[in-house]
Write an enzyme that holds these catalytic residues in place. Structure first.
Site, short mmCIF file in Angstrom:
data_model
loop_
_atom_site.label_atom_id
_atom_site.label_comp_id
_atom_site.label_asym_id
_atom_site.label_seq_id
_atom_site.Cartn_x
_atom_site.Cartn_y
_atom_site.Cartn_z
CB CYS A 81 -0.98 -0.01 1.18
SG CYS A 81 -0.19 -0.02 2.80
CG HIS A 135 -4.18 -0.55 4.38
ND1 HIS A 135 -3.40 -1.27 3.52
CD2 HIS A 135 -5.32 -0.27 3.72
CE1 HIS A 135 -4.05 -1.44 2.37
NE2 HIS A 135 -5.22 -0.84 2.47
CG HIS A 147 -6.78 -0.23 -0.69
ND1 HIS A 147 -6.68 -1.34 0.09
CD2 HIS A 147 -8.01 -0.27 -1.25
CE1 HIS A 147 -7.83 -2.03 0.04
NE2 HIS A 147 -8.64 -1.39 -0.78
#
Length: 174
Positions: A81, A135, A147
């Site tokens: 990510c 994340h 993502h």
């Protein structure tokens, strides 16, 4: 000698597969949210897109389908990510973000939902610690973000789904 080679090969396979199951924990040390504070996804209204925002979305979309690979940041080859976010921002804006999601969050100006625009970042705590940012994704409209998912690679997801609402920490702008 052949037995040692077989054991080495088995160990390499085990390491490879274990890396595939690691979530997007780009750092062992992350930004922690105070225990009393629970972030909530606020209503986001991004408005009209300017040229830079369009370019960020266009570049982020060009990463769709890239497989997940921890520690990588190569479009079409493999990325995690924070690697994808780093490369998108560097290519489009010239801004060099830190390599991991927690450091990217520290680098950003924190935003309220009403301040969020296309191209801003959404940060989540998807690991074992519900207060540790692990994340990140790029907002592409009022509810969706791009993502790198550990299971599906680079995808578009909706921030209003229960999983992302539960793990959401903050919005940020580099």
């Amino acid at each position: 000698m052949k037995r040692v080679a077989n054991h080495s090969f088995i160990y390499l396979i085990l390491i490879f597969f274990s890396l595939g199951f690691v979530s997007c924990h780009s750092s062992k040390k992350g930004q922690k949210i105070p225990s009393g504070k629970k972030a909530q996804v606020e209503a986001v209204h991004v408005g009209k897109l300017n040229g830079l925002q369009k370019e960020i979305v266009k570049e982020a979309r060009s990463w769709l389908g890239t497989p997940y690979c921890y520690g990588a940041s190569e479009k079409g080859e493999g990325t995690d990510c924070s690697g994808m976010v780093l490369k998108v921002y560097e290519k489009v804006t010239g801004v060099k973000l830190p390599r991991n999601s927690a450091k990217q969050a520290e680098f950003c100006k924190e935003l309220k939902g009403k301040e969020v625009k296309v191209g801003d970042l959404a940060f989540f705590a998807t690991g074992k610690d519900p207060r540790k940012i692990s994340h990140v994704g790029i907002m592409i409209n009022d509810t969706e973000f791009i993502h790198a998912s550990t299971k599906k690679g680079v995808v578009v997801s909706d921030i209003t789904t229960p999983y992302y609402e539960r793990t959401f920490i903050m919005f940020g702008r580099p």
